[in-house]
Enzyme design. Structure first.
Site, PDB file in Angstrom:
ATOM      1  N   ASP A   1     -14.269 -65.741  22.914  1.00  0.00           N
ATOM      2  CA  ASP A   1     -13.932 -64.556  21.969  1.00  0.00           C
ATOM      3  C   ASP A   1     -15.355 -64.231  21.293  1.00  0.00           C
ATOM      4  OD1 ASP A   1     -12.804 -63.001  20.181  1.00  0.00           O
ATOM      5  OD2 ASP A   1     -12.347 -64.580  18.634  1.00  0.00           O
TER       6      ASP A   1
ATOM      7  N   ASN B   1      -2.983 -59.022  23.443  1.00  0.00           N
ATOM      8  CA  ASN B   1      -4.213 -58.358  23.663  1.00  0.00           C
ATOM      9  C   ASN B   1      -3.882 -56.715  24.095  1.00  0.00           C
ATOM     10  OD1 ASN B   1      -6.358 -61.009  24.388  1.00  0.00           O
ATOM     11  ND2 ASN B   1      -6.287 -59.834  22.518  1.00  0.00           N
TER      12      ASN B   1
HETATM   13  C1  IPE Z   1      -7.929 -64.398  21.648  1.00  0.00           C
HETATM   14  O1  IPE Z   1      -8.691 -63.654  20.946  1.00  0.00           O
HETATM   15  C2  IPE Z   1      -7.794 -63.994  22.847  1.00  0.00           C
HETATM   16  C3  IPE Z   1      -8.714 -64.133  23.676  1.00  0.00           C
HETATM   17  C4  IPE Z   1      -9.782 -64.733  23.627  1.00  0.00           C
HETATM   18  C5  IPE Z   1      -8.511 -63.827  25.207  1.00  0.00           C
HETATM   19  P1  IPE Z   1      -8.803 -62.521  19.906  1.00  0.00           P
HETATM   20  O2  IPE Z   1      -9.709 -61.727  19.515  1.00  0.00           O
HETATM   21  O3  IPE Z   1      -7.562 -61.856  20.750  1.00  0.00           O
HETATM   22  O4  IPE Z   1      -7.855 -63.202  18.878  1.00  0.00           O
HETATM   23  P2  IPE Z   1      -7.506 -62.869  17.340  1.00  0.00           P
HETATM   24  O5  IPE Z   1      -6.923 -61.690  17.418  1.00  0.00           O
HETATM   25  O6  IPE Z   1      -8.917 -62.655  16.634  1.00  0.00           O
HETATM   26  O7  IPE Z   1      -6.689 -63.848  16.492  1.00  0.00           O
HETATM   27  C1  IPE Z   2     -12.485 -61.884  23.414  1.00  0.00           C
HETATM   28  O1  IPE Z   2     -13.374 -61.006  22.809  1.00  0.00           O
HETATM   29  C2  IPE Z   2     -12.194 -61.324  24.945  1.00  0.00           C
HETATM   30  C3  IPE Z   2     -10.759 -60.867  24.766  1.00  0.00           C
HETATM   31  C4  IPE Z   2      -9.816 -61.059  23.654  1.00  0.00           C
HETATM   32  C5  IPE Z   2     -10.126 -59.990  25.858  1.00  0.00           C
HETATM   33  P1  IPE Z   2     -13.035 -59.854  21.701  1.00  0.00           P
HETATM   34  O2  IPE Z   2     -12.770 -58.619  22.330  1.00  0.00           O
HETATM   35  O3  IPE Z   2     -11.828 -60.457  20.962  1.00  0.00           O
HETATM   36  O4  IPE Z   2     -14.243 -59.997  20.739  1.00  0.00           O
HETATM   37  P2  IPE Z   2     -14.102 -59.720  19.309  1.00  0.00           P
HETATM   38  O5  IPE Z   2     -13.328 -60.806  18.739  1.00  0.00           O
HETATM   39  O6  IPE Z   2     -13.569 -58.253  18.995  1.00  0.00           O
HETATM   40  O7  IPE Z   2     -15.603 -59.642  18.856  1.00  0.00           O
HETATM   41 MG    MG Z   3     -11.655 -61.284  19.322  1.00  0.00          MG
END
Ligand code: IPE
Ligand code: IPE
Ligand code: MG
Length: 245
Positions: free
Chosen positions: A26, A74
């Site tokens: 993340d 996602n």
């Molecule tokens: C969790 O991250 C999913 C992945 C890292 C693939 P998210 O960014 O989707 O989670 P939330 O929305 O902050 O809980």
């Molecule tokens: C995690 O990084 C990757 C996926 C969920 C695909 P994020 O895209 O959630 O990054 P932040 O949380 O918005 O910084």
């Molecule tokens: Mg995220």
């Protein structure tokens, strides 16, 4: 003679390392935003971290590693971001074929049916081609949701009951586990989430029942071997009781 070993001295001995490490990758979006770049650049950079960490875990002799790459939630993201992530998956599947030399078994966790036919084919092919390797199992959770996984397992068990091959009273924790995407894979020992969020976001909710959690503010693209060392040292100091004394 610091160059004698790539492993810093303070790392715990192998028997104190986790068998299964789960990573929630993340913070890619925030990494890009901090640099005034579109979010997809963060995903690209995060994919580099993924490779670096896989190699390091391989060198450390970690047997099972799993990475949360794309959740069932996602899909809510803007179409161009989702498309960019799908493209990265496609490129990465070709790329990780290089891991073959390292005897790594690849498994995708999640419902593949939502991906394009060509991506699904590549995923199944990679799993089949690496199924015989047993040095390390590398899992990528894509279109994965812990609740979806449990519902999927419940349906599979219900089908067996309907077919008369399973008695309801024989549904146990073991038979539920055996019907998860992680069938045959040990539970998560250490769960690492960078980016400062203190939640599971639907990742391996069954398999982390007794996992140790390690959170760090570092964003995934900035996560490196040293960060992992810190998590491993911390893990070795935990007293895992599993409900005992
Ligand atoms: C969790 O991250 C999913 C992945 C890292 C693939 P998210 O960014 O989707 O989670 P939330 O929305 O902050 O809980
Ligand atoms: C995690 O990084 C990757 C996926 C969920 C695909 P994020 O895209 O959630 O990054 P932040 O949380 O918005 O910084
Ligand atoms: Mg995220």
């Amino acid at each position: 003679m610091a160059f004698l070993s790539q492993t810093p001295k303070q790392l715990p001995p192998p028997e104190q390392l986790p068998q299964h490490i789960g990573f929630i990758m993340d913070g890619n979006g925030r990494w890009a935003k901090k640099r005034g770049l579109p979010r997809k650049f963060g995903h690209r950079e995060g994919a580099k971290t993924f490779k670096k960490i896989v190699r390091y875990c391989r060198n450390l002799g970690i047997r099972y590693i799993s990475f949360y790459a794309f959740s069932t939630e996602n899909w809510k993201r803007p179409e161009d971001e989702v498309n960019a992530i799908m493209k990265l998956f496609d490129q990465y599947i070709d790329d990780v074929r290089g891991f073959f030399d390292e005897e790594t078994r690849m498994v995708f966790l999640g419902d593949k049916s939502k991906f394009t036919d060509s991506l699904q084919k590549k995923m199944y092919a990679l799993e089949a081609d690496t199924a015989h390797y047993d040095q390390m199992t590398l899992m990528i959770a894509a279109n994965y949701g812990g609740r979806d996984e449990i519902a999927h397992a419940a349906r599979a068990l219900a089908e067996q009951v309907k077919a008369g091959t399973l008695n309801p009273e024989d549904i146990t924790e073991d038979s539920v586990s055996a019907n998860l995407y992680t069938a045959g894979i040990p539970d998560v020992d250490l769960l690492i989430r960078p980016s400062g969020e203190l939640r599971l976001s639907n990742y391996l909710i069954w398999q982390t029942a007794y996992a140790e959690f390690y959170f760090t503010d570092v964003l995934w693209p900035d996560f490196d071997e040293k960060q992992l060392d810190c998590a491993l040292i911390d893990f070795a100091s935990r007293n895992r009781r599993f409900g005992g004394v």
